[in-house]
Every structure is written in structure tokens, then in C-alpha cells.
Motif scaffolding. Structure first.
Motif, PDB file in Angstrom:
ATOM      1  N   GLN A  95       0.864  -1.189   0.000  1.00  0.00           N
ATOM      2  CA  GLN A  95       0.000   0.000   0.000  1.00  0.00           C
ATOM      3  C   GLN A  95       0.896   1.232   0.000  1.00  0.00           C
ATOM      4  OE1 GLN A  95      -3.597   0.007   2.459  1.00  0.00           O
ATOM      5  NE2 GLN A  95      -3.661  -2.204   2.395  1.00  0.00           N
ATOM      6  N   CYS A  96       1.267   1.750   1.188  1.00  0.00           N
ATOM      7  CA  CYS A  96       2.180   2.900   1.157  1.00  0.00           C
ATOM      8  C   CYS A  96       3.558   2.475   0.661  1.00  0.00           C
ATOM      9  CB  CYS A  96       2.255   3.598   2.507  1.00  0.00           C
ATOM     10  SG  CYS A  96       3.340   2.834   3.734  1.00  0.00           S
TER      11      CYS A  96
ATOM     12  N   PRO B  56      -3.213  -3.206 -11.729  1.00  0.00           N
ATOM     13  CA  PRO B  56      -2.235  -3.113 -10.641  1.00  0.00           C
ATOM     14  C   PRO B  56      -1.963  -1.653 -10.264  1.00  0.00           C
ATOM     15  CG  PRO B  56      -1.410  -4.503 -12.435  1.00  0.00           C
ATOM     16  CD  PRO B  56      -2.642  -3.833 -12.926  1.00  0.00           C
ATOM     17  N   ARG B  57      -1.628  -1.467  -9.020  1.00  0.00           N
ATOM     18  CA  ARG B  57      -1.235  -0.155  -8.505  1.00  0.00           C
ATOM     19  C   ARG B  57      -0.097   0.389  -9.379  1.00  0.00           C
ATOM     20  NH1 ARG B  57      -1.953   1.593  -2.890  1.00  0.00           N
ATOM     21  NH2 ARG B  57      -3.147  -0.322  -2.648  1.00  0.00           N
ATOM     22  N   ALA B  60       3.485   0.497  -8.034  1.00  0.00           N
ATOM     23  CA  ALA B  60       3.933  -0.710  -7.321  1.00  0.00           C
ATOM     24  C   ALA B  60       5.369  -1.083  -7.702  1.00  0.00           C
ATOM     25  CB  ALA B  60       2.983  -1.871  -7.613  1.00  0.00           C
ATOM     26  N   HIS B  61       5.726  -0.844  -8.961  1.00  0.00           N
ATOM     27  CA  HIS B  61       7.068  -1.232  -9.383  1.00  0.00           C
ATOM     28  C   HIS B  61       8.137  -0.503  -8.568  1.00  0.00           C
ATOM     29  CE1 HIS B  61      10.595  -1.695 -11.923  1.00  0.00           C
ATOM     30  NE2 HIS B  61      10.006  -2.751 -12.437  1.00  0.00           N
ATOM     31  N   LYS B  63       7.776   0.631  -5.665  1.00  0.00           N
ATOM     32  CA  LYS B  63       7.703   0.195  -4.266  1.00  0.00           C
ATOM     33  C   LYS B  63       8.364  -1.159  -4.059  1.00  0.00           C
ATOM     34  CE  LYS B  63       3.762   3.061  -3.072  1.00  0.00           C
ATOM     35  NZ  LYS B  63       2.297   3.172  -2.997  1.00  0.00           N
ATOM     36  N   VAL B  64       8.240  -2.066  -5.012  1.00  0.00           N
ATOM     37  CA  VAL B  64       8.832  -3.395  -4.793  1.00  0.00           C
ATOM     38  C   VAL B  64      10.316  -3.440  -5.152  1.00  0.00           C
ATOM     39  CG1 VAL B  64       6.611  -4.538  -5.189  1.00  0.00           C
ATOM     40  CG2 VAL B  64       8.282  -4.419  -7.064  1.00  0.00           C
ATOM     41  N   THR B  65      10.817  -2.398  -5.775  1.00  0.00           N
ATOM     42  CA  THR B  65      12.247  -2.377  -6.095  1.00  0.00           C
ATOM     43  C   THR B  65      13.035  -1.471  -5.152  1.00  0.00           C
ATOM     44  OG1 THR B  65      11.773  -0.645  -7.712  1.00  0.00           O
ATOM     45  CG2 THR B  65      11.960  -2.903  -8.546  1.00  0.00           C
ATOM     46  N   GLY B 513      -0.711   5.898  -0.008  1.00  0.00           N
ATOM     47  CA  GLY B 513      -0.690   4.444  -0.057  1.00  0.00           C
ATOM     48  C   GLY B 513      -2.083   3.929  -0.355  1.00  0.00           C
ATOM     49  N   SER B 533      -1.947   2.572 -20.018  1.00  0.00           N
ATOM     50  CA  SER B 533      -0.474   2.573 -20.009  1.00  0.00           C
ATOM     51  C   SER B 533       0.098   3.865 -20.582  1.00  0.00           C
ATOM     52  CB  SER B 533       0.048   1.359 -20.790  1.00  0.00           C
ATOM     53  OG  SER B 533      -0.491   1.372 -22.098  1.00  0.00           O
ATOM     54  N   THR B 672      -9.581  -3.896  -6.430  1.00  0.00           N
ATOM     55  CA  THR B 672      -8.456  -4.486  -5.695  1.00  0.00           C
ATOM     56  C   THR B 672      -7.894  -3.492  -4.686  1.00  0.00           C
ATOM     57  OG1 THR B 672      -7.912  -5.886  -7.570  1.00  0.00           O
ATOM     58  CG2 THR B 672      -6.188  -5.554  -5.926  1.00  0.00           C
ATOM     59  N   LEU B 673      -7.654  -2.274  -5.151  1.00  0.00           N
ATOM     60  CA  LEU B 673      -7.088  -1.274  -4.248  1.00  0.00           C
ATOM     61  C   LEU B 673      -8.087  -0.906  -3.148  1.00  0.00           C
ATOM     62  CD1 LEU B 673      -5.004  -1.269  -6.474  1.00  0.00           C
ATOM     63  CD2 LEU B 673      -4.998   1.226  -6.440  1.00  0.00           C
ATOM     64  N   GLU B 675     -10.392  -2.873  -1.883  1.00  0.00           N
ATOM     65  CA  GLU B 675     -10.430  -3.959  -0.897  1.00  0.00           C
ATOM     66  C   GLU B 675      -9.201  -3.899   0.016  1.00  0.00           C
ATOM     67  OE1 GLU B 675     -12.895  -6.689  -4.033  1.00  0.00           O
ATOM     68  OE2 GLU B 675     -10.845  -7.282  -3.544  1.00  0.00           O
ATOM     69  N   SER B 676      -8.068  -3.472  -0.528  1.00  0.00           N
ATOM     70  CA  SER B 676      -6.888  -3.284   0.329  1.00  0.00           C
ATOM     71  C   SER B 676      -7.170  -2.249   1.415  1.00  0.00           C
ATOM     72  CB  SER B 676      -5.674  -2.841  -0.505  1.00  0.00           C
ATOM     73  OG  SER B 676      -5.197  -3.912  -1.298  1.00  0.00           O
ATOM     74  N   GLN B 677      -7.903  -1.195   1.056  1.00  0.00           N
ATOM     75  CA  GLN B 677      -8.272  -0.196   2.060  1.00  0.00           C
ATOM     76  C   GLN B 677      -9.181  -0.806   3.123  1.00  0.00           C
ATOM     77  OE1 GLN B 677      -7.198   3.120   2.444  1.00  0.00           O
ATOM     78  NE2 GLN B 677      -5.708   2.177   1.091  1.00  0.00           N
TER      79      GLN B 677
END
Lengths: 160, 785
Positions: A95-96, B56-57, B60-61, B63-65, B513, B533, B672-673, B675-677
Motif C-alpha cells: 500500500q504505502c 495493478p497499482r 507498485a514497481h 515500491k517493490v524495487t 498508499g 499505459s 483491488t485497491l 479492498e486493500s483499504q
């Protein structure tokens, strides 16, 4: 002092009292490892130190002579995302995103020891990494998917 | 939350109108700008492809790197580090300080203490009103040198008697917390409708309870922080904030410089939850030191400071009386609440939900807000409503027991279609569908069979107990929720089509977030007929982006979303006007899809890029703004949550097994986002229910659990199975995207649902959270008499 970080060798003189986290962030310009608490309570600063999990905020830099360190920046290879990183994107496991580097490093360590963890094993192994956004269910899903090599929900658009 | 009133035809032809805006319980009159046009609402059955998709968020890329840059890891050449010194006493004065030794520490460059900060920052006045208050600050080449300087700083304090609890603050001889008195002006705040005495007389059953809720700490994993750098008379501030324009305004005012000379940047932030709504001591300190030293300065709070002085959800004591007919119809709701706010705060008390959730003709609430010698409160996800729901919904569950009635049936009985507090309709209200779908997915009607089955070791895996210990009891509970989520003006956006047909959505908003970047891009791509995109959201910079308000009150999607849509529609109009001559048709003959312009009912088409390329350096910029909300309508998000728990009656340990959550927030831009909330809110609510409670030392007023070890937030091991989803449909009355806010609502019903399940398991009511083992054992003890 010699230090190998994400496969690159460094000669560096640690300052007295300097923490591994500070060294990574401010001297090696690897900001991906995060400061959360400074006391090894939250897991945001998790790295692999000689292939073991370590909270870099409570590791003295000078204790890392000849060590091998893997940070979040070292998980992708040759610009290609690791399966866990792809799974985190596909399952909205950030998330964040602030705790995400630590989560991914801890998950990498888990899958290296146990290629097919069940849900209880994932929860137990990951419970040292706090997430205040409450992304936990998605993180569990992402780790399980990566361990199965299940990429069917993963968009190719998100690949490097 | 935000609500405006009175959009009428009389406004047509005017650019500015005055409207009433409500943000998290505070009402103010504001002048707002009317948009040049408003797109027609996307209806429930409008065919949308990108809005509503589980894409997808978009960040996210990064954030995951590890490439997403947060304030806490901004590192600039020559950057210095500031470390704040804090008071060990809860009230009194700085008696003396001597910075000589601190200044002599190698690497220490500068020290500020009593009298050294501009008055408008209200820093370092020498007067102390809570433990942990900033009293000085060290600036050094490294964080370690600053820490050594802090240890060398000689400070002495005069401690005075303090009042850190509500009871102490309202005692006759209480020490003064603030010079104007220990009660907030206008306390007690009283609101009501109908005739309470008549309502209580008409009741067949009356219950009275006292509920207590703790101080909850936001505990974002990224602490508050700022990095400041001056260039001549201009300052740039990187701040972990929910409101870049608010920080700009506050910094300009505190430093006595123009807003145009302050630039605030926030690309990523590690959580906010309400605590990061403005500039703080760290912001002013970074800016002041950067100006004094001529070098960039980073000031990030320590974890101890984050947990003890960055805001909190205040505690409440709620005395509740409910009256009802035998069939469950409510005849009276009465609340008397005490709220100790800390040394600062606002009237975000528990009362509002008591007026709004049920169809009761007679309601009276009284809230007394006290100033106490502890760190000031800040909004925390659904401020007031999360606290109020614990009282109201726990009382409803107690009433259901008293009536021998199903708690869900009691709520259905008291469902209200209209907002009785304001005597007007809701723009949409699918609370009954939330009850129905939540109960169905939870298996509410068959919970007794499930309880029986759970006691049987041979039960199917889906109901088998997590523990075979004989002292484990199973319980089920539920609670409902409402939260005003309309959003509103002012919010602006631009959509820029570059000459390679890449598309930028520009808005001075923030992504905490929550997914704002992704949501705005989805809305703009849909409106423009572009491929997602091709679209990127650019947010978080006051110098280059049009104004948007704070990301609070679940407002960002319903406020900025419509502005982004309007900007995209405007850009589309310009693009089609430019393209029409190329096809020798009228703009109205053209359609857009997948970044392509098509002449309707023909096979003639061009890509956006072919059009923009032929335009050369002409830049298409569409402009959008958020119009006022509709007249005489309340816009709110609703929900119901159901909990299943196990309680070990020997140890008092509660384990939450399942949460089912059904919410109605109008159109969902990205399920999806969203539901994450929901999951995030539920998990924070679970922490509020079971673990989280700030503890102050009675003798000193110093916080005893100012860390993440003793102040316990949920870990992955604590998380139940969560099934969180949305019911309902596009809210075409609320705004033209059909979306309401949704991030705060899910925290509201979780704690009372869990408490009800625990009460169901052990047969004793739980009136105080968190439900720690000793409180559970205490409730069992009391019940045994």
C-alpha cells in the motif's frame, strides 16, 4: 573494511557507532532499506546479512567486515524482477510501500529455506515485519503465489 | 468528510459561490469556484472499461524495487541532521540550559533552545505543557553526532503539578493546562432531536452502560519528517504529509515569507492515517536550521517521538442509555461523553454517529472536551466515529441481549432511509444490502450450528477450532457503520497530452498508499479514451501542480476524481477539435478508444500520437475542477462487519478467526485497491479492539510504551481470514464519477463487532477496549460475582 552489497565489493571505513542502515542509505546510496524504529522492532530495515535476516538499524557497520549483504535493490537481477516482486505487484501487496522492502527481503529468506510454506508458516516467518497499512492478507497471498510459481494474475505490463 | 449545500440554478452564470463545507465534523463557510462545465454523471449502467478494473497499482514497481523515495530517505549533498530534545516533565518550565558541551561535540554545528525560534512556530518557549514536548534541537553533520550532542546538552527543568487525565483536569483545584481553562470552549457540546424523556417513558426496555476507549496511536512505519533546503529566499521542503498545500501555508506563515517562496514536495509517504495533516516542529526545525547553516537539513522523528508526540486518537468515556420497544424499535438514544484531548485538538468526539446510524426520533448527546497535559490529538482514521461506534454499537448489542433479539434483526428494525440528523435524504444508502450480503457470506443465520460444530473435534476443517484446549469458547458478533464521504471543492486537475501522446494527469494531491495515483489515471484514461499505459499521474508538488486539498476525510477520490475526469474531458474536446479537420469532419463525428480517434461508423482512424505529432509543439491541456455537492443531500458510506472469535477463558486470550465486511461506497474505481483499504481499516480496527493503548505514567505523565514493542500493533500472525467486499452501485447524485470515499469507514465497526463476539463467547459484556487478557478475565470474574 570490505563489504559486498548486492554482489558489488566496497572498501569503506565505518564511522564510530555508524549503523549498517545508515551506511547503506547515506554512503552507498541505497535508500530502499527503510528506517522505521531504530530498535529492531518493526522490520522495515530488514536485509540479508551473510544470508541471514538482520535488522540493519541495530547492526553496527563495523561488525560487517567481509560480510555479504543483500538489500531490496539486490532482489531483481539484470533488470528482471524476482518472482516475489512480481507477485507483490500482482496481488497488491504494497500500500504505502514503506515496509515493502523489508517484507520482500524477509519473504526471500523464507522461500530460500522453505520453498513451499503453508499459510501458517508464512504468517509465523513474516510476523517480525510490521505493516501499519494492514497489507498482511495480500502479502500472504503474494508469497504463496510466488512459491507456487503462479503468475497467472500478473500483468506482463509490470515486468521490466 | 465534506458536505456542501445549496447548489441551485440561481448560481448559473456565476463563477464563485459561498457554500458550507464540513471536514471531519467541523463546518465552515467557503467560497468555491464553479466549474465551467460538469460532465454528465457516469450512470450505474454506463459501459466503463478502465474505471472499475482491477489494474495493478501504478507505482507498485517503484515500491517493490526500493526505488520509491520517501521523505525519510531523501539525501542531499551536504545534508545535516537535526535531533529534537524533549521534555521529561509534563508541566513546568525549562529552568536552565547550557549548550557549551553540546556545541563542542565533533560534528555538532548548531543548537536551538529556549527563545531561539520565531514566535509563530510556538517552539522552545520555555513553557512546558506535556512530557515529550520539544525543548531544543541539535543540528550535526551526522545523526550519530547529533545524538552525541543531545547527550551532552545540559538542561534542567522545574516540574509543576499536572493533569493528564479527564478526571484530574476537571477536578476543582486542577492545575491549568491552558491559560483559558481546562475545558474546550463551548464544552459541553449538546445536540439533540425529539423528546428524550418521552422516548424513555415510551420504552419497554432501557439499558445504560459506560464504555471506555483508549488513546490509539497512528504508528505509521515512516515517522514524521522533513528535509529542507534554501536557495536564496526560497525554501524547498520534502515532507511526509497528507497536505502539501497546507504545509506550504503553515510554513510561510510561521517563517513570515510568501507562499510562493515555499515549495513542498511529497512523492511517497510511509503512511499517514490522519497524523500528517500539516507542518510540525520537525518541519520548522528543518527549515530554520537550513536557513541558518546554508545547508540542507533532515529532521525525522525518532520512533519514541513518533509514538509519543505525533498525534493520537483521544480516549473517550461514553455513558449510553438506549430505550426500545419490545419489538426493538428505538425510542431514545442518550450519550454523555468525556473526552480528554491532550494539550491541543478539535471537537472530533464520539457523538455524531449516535445521531446518524439509526431511525430513532429522540436523540441527545453531550460531549465534554478537556485539555490535559499530554500530547495533542490529531485526526485518526474516522475520528470520533470509530470511538462512537464502540459505544453505540456495543450498546445496541447489549440491548439485543436484553430484548432476546438477534443483533442483526435489531439493526434492520432501526434502519433509516433518510438522514434524521439533517432531515434530508442520502445520495445513496445500501446499508440493508450490506446487512444482507454480509450475513449471507458470514453464515450469520447458521452461527449456532457452527458453534456446536466447533466444539466437536471431528468437525470439518473449515470450522475446526484453532486450539483443542477445552477452555476455548467460540463467539459471533456484528456491528454497523456510517461515515460522511462526499468530498468536495476546491480541487483542480489538468490533463496534458504531450506531443508523443503520452498523457500526464496533474493534481496537487497526495497518495498516502491509498492508490490515488492509480485511481486518477484510471478516471482520466476512461474519460479521454486513452490506454491506461499511456497515462501517468503527477502529484505531490506545490510549485508545479494545481491545488488540491488535504487527503483526509476519505476525500481524495470523490474530490480530485471528478476534477481529473473534467480535465480529461476538456483535453479530449481539444484533441477532437484539432483532429476534426484532419479527417474533414466535425468533432462530434469522432470517438476515442485505446488512444485512437475513430470517425464514427467508418474504418477511418488515427492514433492520438499521429494527431499530436502533426500538431508539432502545440500542447493540449485540459482543465478541470470539482464543483459543489448537490443540495439537501447527505453523502455517506455505509457498512456492516461480522466477527468470529475464540476466547480462552483460562488465559483471557482472544483470537479473531474471521471478519466478513460488506460496505457501500458508490462506484468503486479499482476494486483491488479498494479492498486493500477495507482490509487495512479492519486490521487497524482489530488492533484497536485487542492490543492498542497508550499508557502514561501516573506519577510523571511520561508515556511508558512509546515504541513498537510495548505499544502493540497487529502483526501478520494476528490476522484473521478477512472477506471484505463492496455492495451498492454508482452514486450518480454524489458526483459525476459516482464514487464516494471509502478509506476510513472500515475501521469503524471492527472493534464493536469483535467485542460483541467476545461477549457472545464468554457470556459477559466487554465495555472497555482493548480486550486484553486481564480485561477478559475481569469480565468473567465480575460475571461470576
Amino acid at each position: 573494511m570490505r563489504l559486498t552489497v548486492n554482489g558489488r565489493d566496497h572498501e569503506i571505513a565505518p564511522a564510530p557507532g555508524e549503523r549498517l542502515l545508515t551506511l547503506l542509505n547515506d554512503r552507498l546510496h541505497l535508500p530502499g532499506t527503510k528506517f522505521g524504529c531504530g530498535h529492531g522492532e518493526c522490520g522495515a530495515c530488514t536485509v540479508l546479512l551473510n544470508n541471514r535476516l538482520a535488522y540493519s538499524c541495530i547492526v553496527l557497520a563495523e561488525a560487517c567486515d567481509s560480510a555479504t549483504v543483500t538489500t531490496i535493490e539486490g532482489l531483481a537481477s539484470a533488470g528482471k524482477l524476482a518472482p516475489l516482486q512480481r507477485a507483490f505487484i500482482a496481488h497488491d501487496a504494497a500500500q504505502c510501500g514503506y515496509c515493502t522492502p523489508g517484507q520482500l527481503v524477509a519473504a526471500t529468506h523464507l522461500l530460500a529455506r522453505n520453498a513451499a510454506p503453508d499459510e501458517a508458516e508464512i504468517r509465523e516467518a513474516m510476523s517480525g515485519n510490521l505493516c501499519r497499512c494492514g497489507t498482511y492478507p495480500k502479502i500472504v497471498t503474494a508469497i504463496a503465489a510466488a512459491s507456487r510459481g503462479d503468475f497467472k494474475n500478473m500483468s506482463s505490463e509490470t515486468d521490466e | 468528510m465534506a458536505r456542501q449545500s445549496k447548489r441551485s440554478t440561481a448560481r448559473r452564470g456565476r463563477t464563485f459561490v459561498e457554500t458550507v463545507v464540513e471536514v471531519e465534523g467541523r463546518t465552515e463557510k467557503r467560497v468555491v469556484e464553479l466549474p465551467a462545465f460538469e460532465p454528465a454523471a457516469w450512470k450505474a449502467d454506463t459501459a466503463l472499461e478502465i474505471v472499475g478494473a482491477r489494474v495493478p497499482r501504478m507505482d507498485a514497481h517503484e515500491k517493490v524495487t526500493g526505488r520509491a523515495r520517501y521523505t525519510a530517505d531523501i539525501a542531499l549533498p551536504g545534508m545535516l541532521h537535526a535531533l529534537i530534545l524533549r521534555s521529561p516533565v509534563a508541566k513546568g518550565n525549562v529552568r536552565s540550559f547550557d549548550a557549551t558541551a553540546a556545541r563542542a561535540v565533533p560534528g555538532v554545528l548548531d543548537v536551538l533552545a529556549t527563545g531561539d525560534a520565531p514566535p509563530d512556530t510556538r517552539l522552545f518557549t520555555g513553557k512546558i505543557s506535556y512530557a515529550g514536548q520539544p525543548v531544543g534541537v541539535i543540528c550535526a553533520e551526522t545523526f550519530e553526532a547529533a545524538a552525541a550532542g543531545a547527550r551532552a546538552m545540559a538542561m534542567t527543568f522545574d516540574a509543576a503539578p499536572f493533569a493528564a487525565t479527564f478526571e484530574a483536569a476537571v477536578a476543582p483545584d486542577a492545575p491549568l493546562v491552558r491559560s483559558q481553562g481546562n475545558l474546550m470552549a463551548d464544552s459541553p457540546m449538546i445536540e439533540g432531536r425529539g423528546d428524550i424523556e418521552a422516548g424513555l417513558r415510551a420504552a419497554d426496555v432501557t439499558i445504560t452502560r459506560e464504555y471506555r476507549t483508549p488513546v490509539q496511536l497512528h504508528s505509521a512505519i515512516e515517522p514524521h519528517g522533513a528535509v529542507a533546503e534554501w536557495n536564496a529566499d526560497r525554501v524547498t521542503i520534502w515532507e511526509s504529509t497528507q497536505g502539501i498545500f497546507r504545509v506550504r501555508e503553515q510554513v510561510a506563515a510561521a517563517l513570515g515569507i510568501s507562499q510562493s517562496n515555499v515549495r513542498v514536495i511529497k512523492h511517497y509517504m510511509g503512511g499517514g492515517f490522519g497524523a500528517k495533516n500539516g507542518a510540525g516542529a520537525h518541519t520548522y526545525i528543518a527549515a530554520l536550521f537550513a536557513r541558518r547553516t546554508g545547508r540542507p537539513v533532515r529532521c525525522v522523528l525518532s520512533r519514541r517521538a513518533e509514538q509519543s508526540d505525533s498525534g493520537n486518537r483521544p480516549a473517550t468515556i461514553q455513558r449510553v442509555t438506549l430505550g426500545a420497544k419490545k419489538n426493538g424499535t428505538l425510542t431514545a438514544i442518550v450519550l454523555s461523553a468525556d473526552i480528554p484531548l491532550g494539550v491541543s485538538g478539535w471537537e472530533g468526539g464520539p457523538a455524531q454517529i449516535y445521531h446518524e446510524l439509526y431511525a430513532c426520533p429522540n436523540v441527545r448527546t453531550e460531549e465534554t472536551f478537556a485539555w490535559v497535559n499530554s500530547s495533542g490529538m490529531q485526526a485518526f482514521r474516522a475520528p470520533g466515529y470509530a470511538e462512537g461506534a464502540f459505544g453505540l454499537e456495543s450498546a445496541m448489542n447489549a440491548l439485543a441481549r436484553e430484548l432476546g433479539m438477534d443483533p442483526l434483526a435489531l439493526r434492520r428494525r432501526n434502519f433509516t432511509r433518510i438522514d434524521l440528523r439533517r432531515s434530508q435524504k442520502y445520495s445513496g444508502n445500501a446499508l440493508r444490502e450490506c446487512y444482507d450480503e454480509g450475513a449471507r457470506k458470514f453464515g450469520w443465520a447458521s452461527r449456532e450450528e457452527r458453534r456446536q460444530a466447533s466444539a466437536n473435534p471431528a468437525a470439518p476443517a473449515s470450522v475446526v477450532p484453532s486450539s483443542s484446549v477445552a477452555s476455548v469458547r467460540r463467539g459471533f458478533g456484528m456491528a454497523a457503520q456510517l461515515w460522511p464521504t462526499g468530498g468536495g471543492p476546491p480541487s483542480y486537475a489538468q490533463v496534458r497530452i504531450n506531443n508523443d501522446a503520452s498523457i500526464d494527469v496533474l493534481a496537487g494531491t497526495q497518495d498516502l498508499g491509498t492508490g490515488a495515483r492509480t485511481v486518477l489515471a484510471q478516471i482520466a484514461a476512461e474519460a479521454l479514451g486513452a490506454k491506461l499505459s499511456d497515462v501517468r499521474s503527477i502529484i505531490g508538488d506545490t510549485e508545479t501542480l494545481p491545488y488540491a486539498g488535504n487527503s483526509w476525510g476519505s476525500m481524495t477520490t470523490p474530490s480530485v476524481g471528478p476534477a481529473a475526469r473534467m480535465a480529461a474531458e476538456d483535453a479530449r474536446r481539444l484533441l477532437l477539435e484539432a483532429a476534426a479537420p484532419m479527417f474533414d469532419v466535425q468533432p462530434g463525428d469522432l470517438e476515442t478508444k485505446d488512444s485512437r480517434i475513430v470517425v464514427r461508423d467508418t474504418d477511418r482512424s488515427m492514433t492520438f500520437a499521429e494527431v499530436t505529432k502533426s500538431l508539432g509543439d502545440v500542447m493540449i491541456v485540459g482543465r478541470g475542477s470539482r464543483g459543489p455537492n448537490p443540495d439537501d443531500v447527505t453523502i455517506a458510506t455505509f457498512g456492516a462487519q461480522f466477527a468470529e472469535v475464540e476466547v480462552d477463558v483460562e488465559t483471557g486470550i482472544v483470537r479473531v478467526l474471521r471478519i466478513v465486511a460488506a460496505h457501500d461506497a458508490g462506484r468503486i474505481i479499482n476494486p483491488t485497491l479498494a479492498e486493500s483499504q477495507l482490509e487495512g481499516g479492519i486490521i487497524q480496527g482489530l488492533g484497536y479492539a485487542l492490543f492498542e493503548e497508550r499508557i502514561l505514567d501516573r506519577a510523571t505523565g511520561v508515556q511508558l510504551n512509546a515504541d513498537l514493542h510495548d505499544y502493540r500493533i497487529p502483526t501478520m500472525a494476528d490476522i484473521p481470514a478477512i472477506d471484505a467486499f463492496f455492495v451498492g452501485t454508482a452514486d450518480t447524485v454524489a458526483n459525476h464519477t459516482g464514487a464516494r470515499g471509502l478509506a476510513e469507514p472500515p475501521i469503524i465497526p471492527t472493534a464493536p463487532a469483535i467485542a460483541a463476539a467476545v461477549a457472545d463467547a464468554i457470556g459477559a459484556e466487554m465495555t472497555q477496549i482493548p480486550l486484553t487478557p486481564w480485561r477478559v478475565l475481569g469480565a468473567l470474574e465480575n460475571q461470576r460475582g
